[in-house]
Design an enzyme around this catalytic site. Structure first.
Site, PDB file in Angstrom:
ATOM      1  N   TRP A 181       2.450   5.105   0.163  1.00  0.00           N
ATOM      2  CA  TRP A 181       3.199   4.387  -0.861  1.00  0.00           C
ATOM      3  C   TRP A 181       2.991   2.895  -0.635  1.00  0.00           C
ATOM      4  O   TRP A 181       3.087   2.424   0.495  1.00  0.00           O
ATOM      5  CB  TRP A 181       4.706   4.685  -0.810  1.00  0.00           C
ATOM      6  CG  TRP A 181       5.447   3.762  -1.720  1.00  0.00           C
ATOM      7  CD1 TRP A 181       5.509   3.825  -3.077  1.00  0.00           C
ATOM      8  CD2 TRP A 181       6.172   2.576  -1.346  1.00  0.00           C
ATOM      9  NE1 TRP A 181       6.228   2.749  -3.574  1.00  0.00           N
ATOM     10  CE2 TRP A 181       6.643   1.981  -2.542  1.00  0.00           C
ATOM     11  CE3 TRP A 181       6.457   1.955  -0.124  1.00  0.00           C
ATOM     12  CZ2 TRP A 181       7.396   0.792  -2.541  1.00  0.00           C
ATOM     13  CZ3 TRP A 181       7.204   0.782  -0.126  1.00  0.00           C
ATOM     14  CH2 TRP A 181       7.671   0.218  -1.326  1.00  0.00           C
ATOM     15  N   GLU A 222       2.586   8.676  -3.399  1.00  0.00           N
ATOM     16  CA  GLU A 222       3.912   8.524  -4.019  1.00  0.00           C
ATOM     17  C   GLU A 222       3.848   7.457  -5.118  1.00  0.00           C
ATOM     18  O   GLU A 222       3.354   6.365  -4.902  1.00  0.00           O
ATOM     19  CB  GLU A 222       4.933   8.100  -2.951  1.00  0.00           C
ATOM     20  CG  GLU A 222       6.341   7.873  -3.497  1.00  0.00           C
ATOM     21  CD  GLU A 222       7.348   7.425  -2.411  1.00  0.00           C
ATOM     22  OE1 GLU A 222       6.911   6.999  -1.327  1.00  0.00           O
ATOM     23  OE2 GLU A 222       8.559   7.498  -2.669  1.00  0.00           O
ATOM     24  N   LYS A 224       5.722   5.081  -8.303  1.00  0.00           N
ATOM     25  CA  LYS A 224       6.965   4.331  -8.486  1.00  0.00           C
ATOM     26  C   LYS A 224       6.924   3.643  -9.835  1.00  0.00           C
ATOM     27  O   LYS A 224       5.856   3.302 -10.337  1.00  0.00           O
ATOM     28  CB  LYS A 224       7.115   3.316  -7.361  1.00  0.00           C
ATOM     29  CG  LYS A 224       8.447   2.581  -7.387  1.00  0.00           C
ATOM     30  CD  LYS A 224       8.794   2.065  -6.008  1.00  0.00           C
ATOM     31  CE  LYS A 224      10.005   1.149  -6.084  1.00  0.00           C
ATOM     32  NZ  LYS A 224      10.558   0.862  -4.758  1.00  0.00           N
ATOM     33  N   ASP A 257       9.490  10.849  -5.668  1.00  0.00           N
ATOM     34  CA  ASP A 257      10.757  10.317  -5.149  1.00  0.00           C
ATOM     35  C   ASP A 257      11.675  10.229  -6.360  1.00  0.00           C
ATOM     36  O   ASP A 257      11.315   9.609  -7.376  1.00  0.00           O
ATOM     37  CB  ASP A 257      10.479   8.938  -4.531  1.00  0.00           C
ATOM     38  CG  ASP A 257      11.723   8.242  -4.004  1.00  0.00           C
ATOM     39  OD1 ASP A 257      12.728   8.196  -4.740  1.00  0.00           O
ATOM     40  OD2 ASP A 257      11.684   7.724  -2.874  1.00  0.00           O
ATOM     41  N   HIS A 260      12.267   7.085  -8.465  1.00  0.00           N
ATOM     42  CA  HIS A 260      11.116   6.351  -8.980  1.00  0.00           C
ATOM     43  C   HIS A 260      10.739   6.647 -10.429  1.00  0.00           C
ATOM     44  O   HIS A 260       9.577   6.542 -10.801  1.00  0.00           O
ATOM     45  CB  HIS A 260       9.906   6.610  -8.082  1.00  0.00           C
ATOM     46  CG  HIS A 260      10.056   5.989  -6.718  1.00  0.00           C
ATOM     47  ND1 HIS A 260       9.033   5.933  -5.815  1.00  0.00           N
ATOM     48  CD2 HIS A 260      11.108   5.378  -6.127  1.00  0.00           C
ATOM     49  CE1 HIS A 260       9.449   5.333  -4.707  1.00  0.00           C
ATOM     50  NE2 HIS A 260      10.711   4.994  -4.884  1.00  0.00           N
ATOM     51  N   HIS A 284      10.634  13.099  -1.988  1.00  0.00           N
ATOM     52  CA  HIS A 284      11.572  12.209  -1.321  1.00  0.00           C
ATOM     53  C   HIS A 284      12.889  12.375  -2.062  1.00  0.00           C
ATOM     54  O   HIS A 284      12.981  12.027  -3.234  1.00  0.00           O
ATOM     55  CB  HIS A 284      11.133  10.745  -1.434  1.00  0.00           C
ATOM     56  CG  HIS A 284      10.212  10.323  -0.344  1.00  0.00           C
ATOM     57  ND1 HIS A 284       9.689   9.046  -0.270  1.00  0.00           N
ATOM     58  CD2 HIS A 284       9.730  10.999   0.743  1.00  0.00           C
ATOM     59  CE1 HIS A 284       8.932   8.960   0.814  1.00  0.00           C
ATOM     60  NE2 HIS A 284       8.929  10.124   1.429  1.00  0.00           N
ATOM     61  N   ASP A 292      16.290   2.232  -8.351  1.00  0.00           N
ATOM     62  CA  ASP A 292      15.890   2.922  -7.121  1.00  0.00           C
ATOM     63  C   ASP A 292      16.707   2.380  -5.953  1.00  0.00           C
ATOM     64  O   ASP A 292      16.170   1.787  -5.030  1.00  0.00           O
ATOM     65  CB  ASP A 292      14.387   2.688  -6.904  1.00  0.00           C
ATOM     66  CG  ASP A 292      13.860   3.418  -5.674  1.00  0.00           C
ATOM     67  OD1 ASP A 292      14.417   4.474  -5.342  1.00  0.00           O
ATOM     68  OD2 ASP A 292      12.902   2.915  -5.061  1.00  0.00           O
ATOM     69  N   ASP A 294      18.444   3.831  -3.618  1.00  0.00           N
ATOM     70  CA  ASP A 294      18.411   4.569  -2.351  1.00  0.00           C
ATOM     71  C   ASP A 294      19.787   4.748  -1.725  1.00  0.00           C
ATOM     72  O   ASP A 294      19.984   4.495  -0.542  1.00  0.00           O
ATOM     73  CB  ASP A 294      17.421   3.919  -1.365  1.00  0.00           C
ATOM     74  CG  ASP A 294      15.982   4.204  -1.754  1.00  0.00           C
ATOM     75  OD1 ASP A 294      15.630   5.380  -1.861  1.00  0.00           O
ATOM     76  OD2 ASP A 294      15.201   3.244  -1.975  1.00  0.00           O
ATOM     77  N   ASP A 325      14.911  10.212   1.734  1.00  0.00           N
ATOM     78  CA  ASP A 325      14.494   8.808   1.711  1.00  0.00           C
ATOM     79  C   ASP A 325      15.601   7.957   1.084  1.00  0.00           C
ATOM     80  O   ASP A 325      15.667   7.827  -0.136  1.00  0.00           O
ATOM     81  CB  ASP A 325      13.185   8.652   0.907  1.00  0.00           C
ATOM     82  CG  ASP A 325      12.724   7.196   0.866  1.00  0.00           C
ATOM     83  OD1 ASP A 325      13.231   6.390   1.656  1.00  0.00           O
ATOM     84  OD2 ASP A 325      11.848   6.880   0.027  1.00  0.00           O
TER      85      ASP A 325
HETATM   86  C1  RNT Z   1      10.014   2.987  -1.727  1.00  0.00           C
HETATM   87  C2  RNT Z   1       9.530   4.359  -1.459  1.00  0.00           C
HETATM   88  C3  RNT Z   1       9.123   4.642  -0.040  1.00  0.00           C
HETATM   89  C4  RNT Z   1      10.026   4.022   0.982  1.00  0.00           C
HETATM   90  C5  RNT Z   1       9.832   4.521   2.392  1.00  0.00           C
HETATM   91  C6  RNT Z   1      10.477   3.635   3.381  1.00  0.00           C
HETATM   92  O1  RNT Z   1      10.547   2.823  -2.970  1.00  0.00           O
HETATM   93  O2  RNT Z   1      10.499   5.285  -1.846  1.00  0.00           O
HETATM   94  O3  RNT Z   1       8.985   5.996   0.133  1.00  0.00           O
HETATM   95  O4  RNT Z   1      11.377   4.204   0.652  1.00  0.00           O
HETATM   96  O5  RNT Z   1       8.510   4.730   2.633  1.00  0.00           O
HETATM   97 ZN    ZN Z   2      10.254   7.296  -1.317  1.00  0.00          ZN
END
Ligand code: RNT
Ligand code: ZN
Length: 418
Positions: A181, A222, A224, A257, A260, A284, A292, A294, A325
């Site tokens: 990523w 990955e 985004k 993820d 994303h 993720h 995003d 998290d 994640d």
């Molecule tokens: C970032 C991605 C990625 C990170 C990690 C730390 O938006 O989700 O996966 O969160 O690699």
């Molecule tokens: Zn991620």
């Protein structure tokens, strides 16, 4: 209600409760090391901000500052979570000997030896991630940079990470997914959208030319949609990474993820879409609030829906690689870790306690009125009793039995990290 009574309720619907618990004990779910230190790692100046469009907010006491502190925190987490955890490391968590340091392009397996020892002693597998952010060589682009020197540096980093992933898989005798990523992108309207993508594509090709056994080390890509400071354009967009993975099925897998995508898109729906084409996918699991962000994973509707799709699409038989994640620095970090991990376990268990065949049949026979009623009724079954029993069988505390331990750890250990 007791476990036995709860079990009978589920069995009356044709659900095999014992089998569900036994299976879940064997399903690997990756525990991300980066929740414990706000994604800072050990290889760069910790006072420098995170880059790449990701951010942690909050300054709750107790951030892990050293490998020893992070490992101690992970041990606390491991004592409080049921299931089959494996570790998930970023390259930035390399552990150097005193006086030693290696830049990201020069990282070697030996810099992860302490992690291998940590995992071996606890019977854990380990996943891995190259770290294409929070580093002076982000210009700010990495694998898509027009500067050949920058791009080469990051390709070398990616190749070094393949070698480290091979090492982790070999040493621990478990699959190592290696997730690519990058936060590459632009804050404002670019003049060239294709150039960076063509360079990104070539860079991944070069990284994946480093030898590895795809049965053991599994590179992932990955996507985004945007990041903070990278709002207008993301090089590794959904179409880009999905196309890359589709055209390189014999050497990498797509990773989704759930933070994303655009807010009304859901990864739960994308899981069966991708599994219609890809033998394997990676996830993720996170919780995006408006972006995003998290946040800590909750036992909420979308997490449950993701778990249902994993279970009913055969994801537990190795087709779906599951990782967490998220990173929250505003609350006790150990509690954040434990809460999210337990919630994903809850979602998986709850999905496994769903009479999937019966519900599918209702759908196939067009009995949608009944399907709605049955699905709604499942929501008030005595799930908590089965969950507590599952925790006990894993030798881990049931709900209501672990938070005091976190507070104790905070008072004895975390407060001393000011
Ligand atoms: C970032 C991605 C990625 C990170 C990690 C730390 O938006 O989700 O996966 O969160 O690699
Ligand atoms: Zn991620």
């Amino acid at each position: 209600m007791s476990y036995e009574e709860a079990k009978k309720r589920y069995e009356s619907l044709g659900v095999n409760v014992e089998a569900a618990m036994e299976t879940l004990k064997t399903v690997p779910v990756s525990l991300h090391c980066w929740q414990g230190d706000d994604v800072r790692g050990f290889d760069t100046d910790p006072s420098k901000p995170l880059t790449g469009g990701i951010q942690t907010t909050g300054n709750y006491l107790g951030r892990a500052r050293t490998p020893e502190e992070l490992m101690a925190d992970i041990d606390k987490v491991l004592s409080l979570i049921p299931g089959k955890p494996k570790m998930n490391l970023h390259a930035s968590y390399a552990i150097f000997e005193k006086g030693e340091w290696a830049d990201r392009n020069k990282l070697e397996p030996k810099h992860f030896k302490k992690w291998v020892e940590f995992c071996k002693a606890r019977g854990l597998g380990c996943d891995f991630n190259p770290t294409f952010f929070s580093h002076p060589k982000c210009d700010p682009l990495t694998l898509s940079s027009p500067n050949e020197e920058t791009r080469k540096f990051w390709i070398e980093h990616g190749k070094a990470c393949i070698r480290i992933s091979n090492y982790l898989a070999e040493e621990l005798g478990d699959i190592c997914t290696m997730n690519i990523w990058t936060g590459d992108g632009f804050k404002d309207v670019p003049a060239d959208r294709m150039g960076p993508r063509m360079r990104y594509r070539e860079s991944i090709d070069e990284i994946l030319s480093e030898p590895y056994d795809f049965a053991k080390a599994k590179p992932c890509v990955e996507s985004k949609v945007f990041g903070i400071g990278v709002e207008a354009y993301t090089v590794g967009s959904a179409e880009f990474t999905l196309s890359y993975a589709a055209m390189n099925r014999e050497k990498c897998i797509p990773l989704m993820d759930n933070g994303h995508y655009h807010p009304t898109e859901v990864v739960s729906d994308k899981i069966p879409a991708l599994l219609s084409f890809f033998p394997e996918i990676a996830l993720h699991v996170t919780r995006p609030i408006r972006w995003d962000s998290d946040h800590v994973v909750l036992f909420d509707d979308e997490t449950k829906e993701i778990a249902k799709e994993i279970v009913r699409c055969g994801g537990l038989e190795g087709r779906v690689h599951i990782a967490l994640d998220y990173f929250d620095a505003s609350i006790n970090r150990v509690s954040a870790w434990v809460t999210g991990y337990r919630n994903l376990q809850k979602a998986l268990l709850s999905a496994m306690l769903t009479p999937a065949q019966e519900l599918k049949q209702l759908q196939d026979e067009g009995r949608f009125t009944e399907l709605m009623v049955r699905q709604e009724e499942l929501k008030t079954l005595p799930f908590g009793d089965i969950w507590d029993e599952y925790c006990r069988r894993c030798g881990k505390p049931a709900d209501g039995e672990w938070f005091a331990q976190i507070m104790d750890y905070e008072k004895k250990v975390l407060v001393n990290r000011q």
